[in-house]
Motif scaffolding. Structure first.
Motif, PDB file in Angstrom:
ATOM      1  N   ASN A  68       0.826  -1.206   0.000  1.00 50.71           N
ATOM      2  CA  ASN A  68       0.000   0.000   0.000  1.00 50.71           C
ATOM      3  C   ASN A  68       0.867   1.265   0.000  1.00 50.71           C
ATOM      4  O   ASN A  68       0.751   2.104   0.902  1.00 50.71           O
ATOM      5  N   PRO A  69       1.729   1.419  -1.007  1.00 48.41           N
ATOM      6  CA  PRO A  69       2.637   2.569  -1.018  1.00 48.41           C
ATOM      7  C   PRO A  69       1.919   3.915  -1.116  1.00 48.41           C
ATOM      8  O   PRO A  69       2.473   4.934  -0.725  1.00 48.41           O
ATOM      9  N   SER A  70       0.682   3.931  -1.614  1.00 48.53           N
ATOM     10  CA  SER A  70      -0.052   5.197  -1.720  1.00 48.53           C
ATOM     11  C   SER A  70      -0.254   5.839  -0.352  1.00 48.53           C
ATOM     12  O   SER A  70      -0.362   7.065  -0.252  1.00 48.53           O
ATOM     13  N   ASN A  71      -0.272   5.053   0.708  1.00 46.69           N
ATOM     14  CA  ASN A  71      -0.464   5.601   2.045  1.00 46.69           C
ATOM     15  C   ASN A  71       0.688   6.519   2.450  1.00 46.69           C
ATOM     16  O   ASN A  71       0.503   7.414   3.277  1.00 46.69           O
ATOM     17  N   VAL A  72       1.864   6.336   1.861  1.00 39.12           N
ATOM     18  CA  VAL A  72       3.007   7.187   2.188  1.00 39.12           C
ATOM     19  C   VAL A  72       2.685   8.644   1.825  1.00 39.12           C
ATOM     20  O   VAL A  72       3.053   9.567   2.559  1.00 39.12           O
ATOM     21  N   VAL A  73       1.972   8.852   0.730  1.00 40.59           N
ATOM     22  CA  VAL A  73       1.584  10.219   0.335  1.00 40.59           C
ATOM     23  C   VAL A  73       0.688  10.828   1.415  1.00 40.59           C
ATOM     24  O   VAL A  73       0.902  11.972   1.831  1.00 40.59           O
ATOM     25  N   PHE A  74      -0.296  10.068   1.870  1.00 36.89           N
ATOM     26  CA  PHE A  74      -1.165  10.554   2.945  1.00 36.89           C
ATOM     27  C   PHE A  74      -0.359  10.785   4.225  1.00 36.89           C
ATOM     28  O   PHE A  74      -0.590  11.755   4.947  1.00 36.89           O
ATOM     29  N   ASN A  75       0.578   9.893   4.507  1.00 37.84           N
ATOM     30  CA  ASN A  75       1.421  10.047   5.699  1.00 37.84           C
ATOM     31  C   ASN A  75       2.245  11.335   5.645  1.00 37.84           C
ATOM     32  O   ASN A  75       2.431  11.996   6.669  1.00 37.84           O
ATOM     33  N   ILE A  76       2.739  11.686   4.474  1.00 38.41           N
ATOM     34  CA  ILE A  76       3.514  12.924   4.329  1.00 38.41           C
ATOM     35  C   ILE A  76       2.630  14.131   4.668  1.00 38.41           C
ATOM     36  O   ILE A  76       3.053  15.050   5.376  1.00 38.41           O
ATOM     37  N   ILE A  77       1.399  14.109   4.204  1.00 40.62           N
ATOM     38  CA  ILE A  77       0.467  15.207   4.502  1.00 40.62           C
ATOM     39  C   ILE A  77       0.218  15.297   6.005  1.00 40.62           C
ATOM     40  O   ILE A  77       0.297  16.378   6.598  1.00 40.62           O
ATOM     41  N   VAL A  78      -0.066  14.154   6.633  1.00 35.45           N
ATOM     42  CA  VAL A  78      -0.298  14.138   8.085  1.00 35.45           C
ATOM     43  C   VAL A  78       0.963  14.584   8.826  1.00 35.45           C
ATOM     44  O   VAL A  78       0.888  15.368   9.784  1.00 35.45           O
ATOM     45  N   LEU A  79       2.119  14.116   8.386  1.00 34.15           N
ATOM     46  CA  LEU A  79       3.386  14.510   9.007  1.00 34.15           C
ATOM     47  C   LEU A  79       3.568  16.028   8.967  1.00 34.15           C
ATOM     48  O   LEU A  79       3.889  16.653   9.983  1.00 34.15           O
ATOM     49  N   LEU A  80       3.341  16.630   7.819  1.00 35.22           N
ATOM     50  CA  LEU A  80       3.528  18.073   7.677  1.00 35.22           C
ATOM     51  C   LEU A  80       2.554  18.860   8.552  1.00 35.22           C
ATOM     52  O   LEU A  80       2.928  19.861   9.163  1.00 35.22           O
ATOM     53  N   ILE A  81       1.311  18.390   8.628  1.00 36.89           N
ATOM     54  CA  ILE A  81       0.325  19.070   9.486  1.00 36.89           C
ATOM     55  C   ILE A  81       0.673  18.867  10.952  1.00 36.89           C
ATOM     56  O   ILE A  81       0.651  19.816  11.742  1.00 36.89           O
ATOM     57  N   ALA A  82       0.976  17.634  11.329  1.00 38.28           N
ATOM     58  CA  ALA A  82       1.221  17.327  12.744  1.00 38.28           C
ATOM     59  C   ALA A  82       2.460  18.039  13.287  1.00 38.28           C
ATOM     60  O   ALA A  82       2.448  18.542  14.410  1.00 38.28           O
ATOM     61  N   ILE A  83       3.511  18.097  12.498  1.00 33.16           N
ATOM     62  CA  ILE A  83       4.729  18.756  12.975  1.00 33.16           C
ATOM     63  C   ILE A  83       4.656  20.262  12.772  1.00 33.16           C
ATOM     64  O   ILE A  83       5.059  21.024  13.642  1.00 33.16           O
TER      65      ILE A  83
END
Length: 151
Positions: free
Chosen positions: A127-142
């Motif tokens: 499920n490599p597409s989740n990495v894109v979503f993770n990057i978005i969450v990472l940028l918002i969270a940090i």
């Protein structure tokens, strides 16, 4: 002096703004908890199923919540996410004023650990597409927490 404080707050570099952003981080982390907790019951599993379907892009309906094991894992995941979100919120309320830099680093390291593990697992599970979503969450969270606050 007031102009300097306003400039620091506008750029997201003040302790006050960091303390506020840690609460945003808590909400970002904790918001996924109820979704996955609801996935424990067939009648309320659709939001969790749809979330996983979205994160494993494209949305194709292939992701199901039919297995009791999946619903159990959803209970664990939901509980951990709610607990982690509450813990981050509590750090902002009860600890931040005493140790702002230590709290900031703790939150950033925790989010980075999640990002690395979740993204690696997503790729390894197909499920490599989740990495894109993770990057978005990472940028918002940090957000502005990526660097220390100005004094």
């Amino acid at each position: 002096m007031q102009e300097t404080v306003t400039t620091q707050q506008a750029t997201g570099s003040s302790h006050r703004f960091h303390k506020f952003w840690i609460k945003i981080t808590a909400l970002v982390v904790g918001a996924f908890g109820p979704v996955f907790s609801l996935g424990t019951m067939v009648a309320t599993a659709e939001p969790a199923r749809l979330t996983l379907d979205l994160l494993s892009w494209p949305i194709d309906g292939a992701t199901t919540y039919a297995s009791p094991d999946t619903r159990f894992l959803s209970a664990l995941t939901g509980g951990f996410l709610i607990g982690w979100g509450v813990m981050v919120w509590a750090l902002s309320v009860w600890v931040y004023d005493k140790a702002p830099e230590a709290v900031r680093r703790t939150v950033v390291v925790g989010i980075l650990a999640w990002f690395v593990c979740d993204s690696t697992g997503s790729v390894l599970s197909g499920n490599p597409s989740n990495v894109v979503f993770n990057i978005i969450v990472l940028l918002i969270a940090i957000g502005p927490l990526w660097r220390p606050a100005s004094h």
